[in-house]
Enzyme design. Structure first.
Site, PDB file in Angstrom:
ATOM      1  N   CYS A  61       0.837  -1.214   0.000  1.00 28.73           N
ATOM      2  CA  CYS A  61       0.000   0.000   0.000  1.00 28.73           C
ATOM      3  C   CYS A  61       0.866   1.256   0.000  1.00 28.73           C
ATOM      4  O   CYS A  61       0.538   2.248   0.657  1.00 28.73           O
ATOM      5  CB  CYS A  61      -0.955   0.002   1.195  1.00 28.73           C
ATOM      6  SG  CYS A  61      -2.193  -1.295   1.135  1.00 28.73           S
ATOM      7  N   ASN A  62       1.972   1.218  -0.715  1.00 24.63           N
ATOM      8  CA  ASN A  62       2.847   2.384  -0.826  1.00 24.63           C
ATOM      9  C   ASN A  62       3.469   2.392  -2.219  1.00 24.63           C
ATOM     10  O   ASN A  62       4.645   2.073  -2.405  1.00 24.63           O
ATOM     11  CB  ASN A  62       3.931   2.351   0.246  1.00 24.63           C
ATOM     12  CG  ASN A  62       4.693   3.669   0.360  1.00 24.63           C
ATOM     13  OD1 ASN A  62       4.806   4.416  -0.605  1.00 24.63           O
ATOM     14  ND2 ASN A  62       5.226   3.946   1.529  1.00 24.63           N
TER      15      ASN A  62
END
Length: 780
Positions: free
Chosen positions: A326-327
């Protein structure tokens, strides 16, 4: 107050707003911040965020865009140069509110960004972008506070979202937003839920909010039972560890040690075993957290896909995170993935969270390990042994590993560390003792007595031949079907046949039943290896399935569907797809529960739900909506090639240093169709195949999991098999191909027979070798 005490602040400075998690806290900030939109007389607001930010931070721009507020991504490099963005004196009195968000610690690499940025930005020393106005700071502390102390008495950010389970593992579904009381009165709220109103009218547009900021923003009933548990969580954390400063020292020591050893691991040719993605050299806990992000490489420096590493880690009971975490911003920065690459990968079918780890040979993500306060030096050892056991031979590791590890263990790990007693060096890698392989087969065989009318069969074969262009072989050797297996009960033993009818879902009765636990969750050999000792067989004449197991009396189940009122219809999940099933009754449930030693039941797929459609590409076949699946994971059929098995057998036998029977390997790969093709792995170049009157489309390779490590005759595990497959296939654990079949409409049942010729059609980008003589031509 216990929460504020943990962060060295008081209720005079900060208010706690409980949320469902860190993401909900960020969404609240985006909705309530006093933005000034574009198009007004005043200068408009900006939302700036560091590109090395969690998806939930970047997602705030969706809300700001709806409010006509511009969002500006800032790279870490740009932030370090932001002192040059100082404004002239006449523009420094502007009061337009801007918001800058950055993580205290990158959840991708563990990089700790300076907490001094908070005061520097608020004071005007740093400007994320050159624009007049008043800057507020959102410090994403979710990753940071799990292993480091945060002093809000010194570093007074305006908004601090946190997640409690990341601090001490409980409770999930509860987070908080710490709001600096100086900005709290400026926050705006449009929606009001239960408990947030001091008074309102239902018949008129009148609403007066509660005075307390927390009560005003906590819509509905908060998770008060979990909130009560927080005090105990903080108290136990302090009692067990002595506080966050000691957690910081402990976790960093583990990360530093692991990083240093990983960095020294080399193949015999000198190539590194891993590529670590980091902005630091792990020498200072103030700039680096206990996170190591990396990809495993082969001897040629090529990346081994993260999904393969994850599968191998599970054999050693190690849980790793994989992907981009999630980055996306940090993932792009460290892996060199361009914006165009992200869009191309999406077109290639890759989405966040899937197992597509390589596209055109380039990684789509990486592997991450993290250390917490409960992690031990033994955990670090276990991880390092896993990397060494799966990537390096004994000759690679004897000299460099033993010498470097002994030195590093004594240098980088404090002698007085409470977790490191009696752990001054890595113990030798334990030798995996292999069991003696059995040769006897447990599968049974049967035949089907009918034969279709020859004239009608020939007409169907001719129709298939008109649309399929068979691959012609230089040696002229035909490819034939050598074995046919079906698995009536999912994850139980194979039932071998010489010929078998084909239905709309694949082989008739293949995976029509499955065993579920007391919660209705499907059980497989991953959780219960003894399922392979359950031997089902189908008697088509008597219309029964007979189930046998050692030490148990045989038991039979009717092939006729139970459509009576006594059938208990239930919904189950197979690979996240919902299927409607019915329970096969108490008698058979008792049989399985007794044999497996745990409560379980046998259920069967209901006929009115046998339309679970296949979503992959079905080019050349009828609409995918007409292709249904039984209780299989991926496709109707799985095909393997004996030649491929033989090549793998040589590799595994050499690693095991003992002979290995080919029948055992065939059973481990649990295929429906086994063929004998002259060349190993040539099946991976096929787009379609025809077997007799049946036409199949290849829908992709089968990526193997730890089930191939289970001996299908004894239920014993040996992780060497998946490791050997990984080593033999390079960067993937693919073996076998999935097939889908669109049944031909005819007046006789389609039948699959052992001995049938297989006519493959190559993929479009593969050259077909033309025949050079009449003897090498393929028959129609």
């Amino acid at each position: 107050f216990r929460i504020l005490q943990h962060f060295n602040t008081t209720a005079e400075d900060y208010t706690i707003i409980f949320t469902s998690g860190c993401t909900a806290a960020l969404k609240l900030v985006a909705e309530a911040f006093p933005w000034i939109p574009e198009g007004t007389k005043q200068p408009s607001s900006r939302f700036c965020y560091l590109t090395d930010s969690h998806t939930s931070v970047v997602g705030m721009r969706g809300i700001t865009a709806s409010m006509n507020v511009l969002s500006v991504p800032i790279t870490p490099k740009e932030m370090l140069l932001s002192e040059k963005n100082r404004l002239p004196a006449e523009e420094q009195n502007c009061t337009t509110p801007h918001l800058f968000s950055y993580p205290a610690q990158s959840n991708f690499s563990g990089t700790k960004y300076p907490l001094s940025w908070i005061q520097d930005i608020k004071s005007g020393k740093l400007h994320p972008i050159k624009i007049p106005g008043k800057w507020f700071v959102l410090l994403d502390a979710a990753s940071y506070v799990s292993s480091s102390p945060l002093d809000l008495g010194v570093h007074q950010a305006d908004f601090i979202p946190i997640s409690f389970y990341k601090i001490f593992g409980f409770p999930t579904g509860l987070g908080a937003l710490l709001v600096n009381n100086r900005i709290a009165p400026l926050l705006r709220k449009t929606y009001f839920g239960g408990g947030t109103a001091a008074a309102y009218l239902a018949g008129e547009d009148f609403y007066f909010p509660r005075k307390s900021i927390a009560e005003r923003f906590e819509d509905g009933t908060v998770s008060f039972l979990d909130i009560i548990a927080l005090k105990h969580g903080f108290d136990v954390l302090e009692k067990l560890t002595g506080g966050m400063e000691k957690i910081k020292e402990h976790t960093f020591a583990l990360a530093h040690y692991t990083y240093t050893v990983l960095s020294t691991l080399k193949y015999a040719n000198g190539a590194p075993v891993v590529r670590i993605y980091s902005d630091t050299d792990f020498s200072n806990p103030d700039v680096q957290g206990p996170i190591i992000n990396f990809n495993v490489l082969d001897e040629n420096g090529e990346v081994i896909g993260f999904s393969q590493v994850d599968k191998m880690a599970s054999l050693y009971n190690i849980h790793v995170r994989t992907g981009c975490f999630c980055n996306t911003g940090a993932c792009q920065m460290h892996l060199g993935i361009s914006n165009e690459d992200i869009q191309r990968n999406l077109q290639a079918g890759h989405v966040c969270g899937d197992d597509i780890d390589l596209v055109d040979g380039r990684p789509t993500g990486s592997v991450r390990i993290s250390f917490g306060y409960m992690s031990s030096f033994e955990d670090a050892q276990t991880f390092l042994k896993f990397i060494i056991a799966t990537r390096l031979s004994k000759s690679d590791t004897e000299i460099p590993f033993q010498s470097s590890v002994t030195k590093l263990a004594s240098e980088s790990v404090p002698d007085d560390h409470p977790s490191f007693n009696n752990a001054d060096k890595l113990s030798p890698i334990p030798h995996i003792s292999d069991r003696e392989l059995r040769n006897n087969s447990s599968v049974t065989q049967t035949t089907v007595s009918w034969q279709p009318p020859e004239a009608e069969a020939e007409s169907v074969r001719a129709a298939v031949s008109e649309t399929a262009l068979p691959m012609c072989r230089r040696d002229g050797k035909p490819i034939t079907v050598t074995n046919i297996y079906l698995y009536p009960i999912k994850s139980c033993s194979a039932f071998e046949v010489t010929e078998w009818p084909v239905g709309n879902q694949g082989l008739l009765y293949d995976r029509n039943w499955m065993v579920v636990n007391q919660n209705g969750v499907c059980m497989t050999q991953k959780q219960e290896p003894r399922l392979c000792l359950v031997n089902p067989s189908i008697d088509l004449k008597q219309k029964i399935m007979v189930i046998r197991a050692e030490g148990m009396d045989p038991i039979s189940v009717s092939l006729e569907e139970n459509t009576g009122k006594e059938a208990v219809i239930c919904e189950s999940k197979v690979c996240s797809h919902r299927v409607k099933t019915y329970d096969c009754g108490e008698r058979i449930a008792g049989w399985f529960s007794l044999f497996l030693g745990r409560p379980c039941r046998l259920i069967r797929q209901s006929s009115d739900m046998k339309n679970r459609s296949h979503q992959k590409n079905t080019k050349g076949l009828a609409s995918a909506t007409n292709i249904s699946l039984s209780l299989v994971n991926e496709a109707q059929y799985l095909l393997i090639n004996v030649a491929s098995i033989l090549q793998l057998k040589e590799h595994i036998s050499a690693r095991l240093e003992e002979p290995l029977e080919i029948d055992e390997l065939i059973r481990r790969f649990r295929a429906n169709i086994v063929i004998s093709a002259p060349e190993s792995f040539e099946e991976e170049e096929w787009a379609e195949i025809s077997i007799g009157a049946l036409r199949f489309q290849v829908v992709g390779p089968c990526s193997r999991c730890q089930i191939i490590c289970i001996d299908q005759q004894s239920g014993e595990r040996n992780k060497e098999f998946l490791q050997s497959l990984s080593a033999a296939r390079g960067r993937k654990t693919n073996f076998g191909i999935y097939l889908m079949n669109q049944p031909l409409r005819s007046s006789f049942p389609d039948i699959l027979l052992v001995g049938s010729q297989v006519l493959p059609v190559l993929k479009e980008n593969t050259e077909i070798q033309p025949p050079t003589s009449s003897e090498e031509k393929c028959s129609g």
